[in-house]
Design a protein around this motif. Structure first.
Motif, PDB file in Angstrom:
ATOM      1  N   GLY A 132     -13.721   4.029  -4.157  1.00 19.21           N
ATOM      2  CA  GLY A 132     -13.077   3.764  -2.902  1.00 19.21           C
ATOM      3  C   GLY A 132     -12.226   2.464  -2.697  1.00 19.21           C
ATOM      4  N   GLY A 133     -12.377   1.805  -3.491  1.00 18.68           N
ATOM      5  CA  GLY A 133     -11.897   0.315  -3.325  1.00 18.68           C
ATOM      6  C   GLY A 133     -12.602  -0.677  -3.624  1.00 18.68           C
ATOM      7  N   GLU A 134     -12.479  -2.060  -3.389  1.00 22.23           N
ATOM      8  CA  GLU A 134     -12.926  -3.329  -3.828  1.00 22.23           C
ATOM      9  C   GLU A 134     -13.495  -4.213  -2.712  1.00 22.23           C
ATOM     10  N   ALA A 182      -9.937  -4.113  -0.393  1.00 22.25           N
ATOM     11  CA  ALA A 182      -8.772  -3.909  -1.133  1.00 22.25           C
ATOM     12  C   ALA A 182      -8.705  -2.445  -1.682  1.00 22.25           C
ATOM     13  N   ILE A 183      -7.446  -1.724  -1.333  1.00 22.72           N
ATOM     14  CA  ILE A 183      -7.403  -0.474  -2.099  1.00 22.72           C
ATOM     15  C   ILE A 183      -6.074  -0.036  -2.620  1.00 22.72           C
ATOM     16  N   LYS A 184      -5.954   0.429  -3.739  1.00 20.96           N
ATOM     17  CA  LYS A 184      -4.500   0.888  -4.392  1.00 20.96           C
ATOM     18  C   LYS A 184      -4.593   2.202  -4.520  1.00 20.96           C
ATOM     19  N   ILE A 191      -4.535  -4.292   2.076  1.00 19.80           N
ATOM     20  CA  ILE A 191      -5.838  -5.463   2.000  1.00 19.80           C
ATOM     21  C   ILE A 191      -6.149  -5.797   3.178  1.00 19.80           C
ATOM     22  N   LEU A 192      -7.523  -5.607   3.797  1.00 21.34           N
ATOM     23  CA  LEU A 192      -7.929  -6.391   4.942  1.00 21.34           C
ATOM     24  C   LEU A 192      -8.726  -7.593   4.779  1.00 21.34           C
ATOM     25  N   SER A 193      -8.929  -8.397   5.597  1.00 18.76           N
ATOM     26  CA  SER A 193      -9.700  -9.667   5.395  1.00 18.76           C
ATOM     27  C   SER A 193     -10.168 -10.124   6.771  1.00 18.76           C
ATOM     28  N   LEU A 246      -2.481  -6.979   4.531  1.00 19.63           N
ATOM     29  CA  LEU A 246      -1.436  -6.867   3.915  1.00 19.63           C
ATOM     30  C   LEU A 246      -1.236  -5.323   3.439  1.00 19.63           C
ATOM     31  N   PHE A 247      -0.017  -4.920   3.742  1.00 19.83           N
ATOM     32  CA  PHE A 247       0.602  -3.466   3.004  1.00 19.83           C
ATOM     33  C   PHE A 247       1.722  -3.581   2.267  1.00 19.83           C
ATOM     34  N   ALA A 248       1.800  -3.035   1.127  1.00 19.83           N
ATOM     35  CA  ALA A 248       2.840  -3.458   0.143  1.00 19.83           C
ATOM     36  C   ALA A 248       3.011  -2.017  -0.761  1.00 19.83           C
ATOM     37  N   TYR A 249       4.273  -2.078  -1.093  1.00 17.42           N
ATOM     38  CA  TYR A 249       4.769  -0.918  -2.121  1.00 17.42           C
ATOM     39  C   TYR A 249       5.287  -1.568  -3.456  1.00 17.42           C
ATOM     40  N   ARG A 250       4.806  -1.276  -4.301  1.00 17.42           N
ATOM     41  CA  ARG A 250       5.227  -1.904  -5.755  1.00 17.42           C
ATOM     42  C   ARG A 250       5.613  -1.040  -6.742  1.00 17.42           C
TER      43      ARG A 250
END
Length: 439
Positions: A132-134, A182-184, A191-193, A246-250
């Motif tokens: 479910g993420g890191e 972090a989840i992808k 990413i949340l911190s 952070l929210f990103a599209y790659r």
């Protein structure tokens, strides 16, 4: 661009290790070493009518307070931040993995440690990857720093103006006491911190853990830079609490992202050191910032174009809340074994002094291989001082653009030009020739 992204790719790989990968059970040593010869030319500044133009109550001429200078140096980290690191991953089965990273910043010109002389000043954390993420705990990159690494065709060295908005506040880079998640999913990354104190001490100034010719040694009386060696100690008041996202599209050709940062100053004094004492110019309450950025690589051509807009606000006690807006753009194009690049910068106080810093940096890299390259950089920044304003804590006036004010106030741990700094209302240029190697 791929040939020149060794150090950036290394950081992103560590941060995004939730991406499916082959399991590892051994420790890996990695790093990047970057060093060059440079010449820094600084025009005579204009500090008249500001706190930087007086000695006590006595005005000091510009040719003494902010003299023109030409300096030839061997200096580190022009195109990449030199570092050495150790990482390890253990496959626990069922989609679970244990991991750790210890990473040091290096000043390769003298064999010292960067990041205010920390042993592992860039990263030092342990984590657990799950289906479910890191989750990771320790000193880590901020979500905003990760975002910049994803979009800059350079790699945030001292000549990479693309990161000028990022370094407005050091806590947007590396953070103490951070817990991150972090989840992808496919091309999407989140990413949340949160940090209990990412690096705000009881006083903020340009003082460091090791004194230099231009900065005093950090003590309880002088204060220290944001993110300084001992600044991350937690307090009952919650000083230094920090949150980020952070929210990103790659995809192969396109990266688009947005990031957010907020940290609590808890009314700490921010100012300059006179003798062995911090003279407050402000009392900080909090800092907030956000960025939007995009990078696109033209298929079959290899040309990479990136654009970022960053907005930051220092909330201070009283009616003064300086706001900094930064626009950066860069283009990079491969020509055989060469890479040609250009970076453009416009950063300014939208209120307060309304001072500006505008710059351009041109680059040429010759790539012997994917790991080793010769490079040259030439460019500069012109500071316009704007209006003279009075600080909110004491009747001491300031003028200048963001870089020329925020560096001597200690909000930037790693300024541009490898620490050369800027004169108020003057032009600073750099010409460098160097070599880097990634391993």
């Amino acid at each position: 661009m791929k040939r020149n992204a060794a150090s950036a790719a290394c950081l992103v790989t560590l941060v995004l290790s939730a991406v499916p990968a082959l399991a590892q059970t051994s420790v890996t040593i990695y790093g990047t070493l970057d060093v060059g010869l440079d010449r820094v030319d600084k025009g005579q500044g204009n500090v008249q009518g500001t706190v930087f133009g007086v000695s006590g109550a006595t005005p000091v001429p510009n040719n003494i307070a902010a003299p023109a200078s030409v300096t030839a140096r061997v200096s580190p980290s022009h195109t990449r931040q030199s570092n050495i690191g150790f990482k390890g991953v253990e496959d626990l089965g069922g989609g679970y993995r244990g991991l750790f990273v210890l990473e040091s910043g290096i000043t390769i010109d003298n064999g010292g440690l960067a990041n205010d002389s920390r042993l592992f000043g860039r990263q030092a954390y342990v984590g657990l990857t799950t289906p479910g993420g890191e989750v990771k705990i320790g000193r880590q990159a901020s979500p905003m720093l990760i975002g910049y690494y994803l979009v800059t065709p350079e790699a945030l060295g001292s000549t990479d103006f693309f990161g000028a908005g990022l370094v407005v506040n050091t806590l947007q880079t590396w953070q103490d006491n951070q817990v991150s998640y972090a989840i992808k999913q496919g091309p999407w990354l989140g990413i949340l911190s949160y940090s209990t104190n990412s690096g705000v001490g009881p006083g903020i100034s340009a003082a460091r853990s090791v004194a230099t010719s231009s900065t005093p040694v950090a003590t309880n009386a002088t204060g220290q830079i944001l993110g300084g060696l001992s600044a991350g100690a937690e307090t009952a008041s919650g000083r230094g609490k920090t949150a980020g996202a952070l929210f990103a599209y790659r995809s192969d050709d396109l990266t688009a992202l947005a990031a957010y940062h907020r940290n609590n100053f808890d009314n700490v004094p921010i100012g300059v050191v006179s003798g062995t004492t911090l003279v407050p110019l402000f009392y900080g309450e909090r800092f907030t910032s956000y960025v939007g950025a995009v990078k696109y690589t033209i298929p079959n051509l290899g040309t990479t174009v990136a654009l970022a807009g960053h907005n930051a606000k220092f909330n201070l006690r009283g009616n003064t809340d300086p706001e900094v807006r930064t626009w950066t753009a860069t283009i990079k194009h491969p020509v055989g074994l060469f890479d040609v690049s250009a970076i453009f910068l416009d950063t300014r106080f939208t209120n307060y002094t309304r001072g500006t810093d505008r710059g351009v940096m041109l680059g040429l890299d010759y790539n012997f291989s994917k790991r080793t390259a010769l490079y040259s950089r030439w460019g500069g920044i012109k500071d316009k001082r704007g209006n003279t304003v009075v600080s909110s804590a004491t009747p001491l006036p300031l003028a200048g653009g963001p870089g020329s004010i925020l560096i001597p106030l200690g909000t930037q741990e790693v300024p541009l030009f490898s620490g050369a700094g800027q004169n108020i209302d003057a032009r600073t240029t750099m010409l460098s020739l160097g070599i880097r190697h990634a391993f």
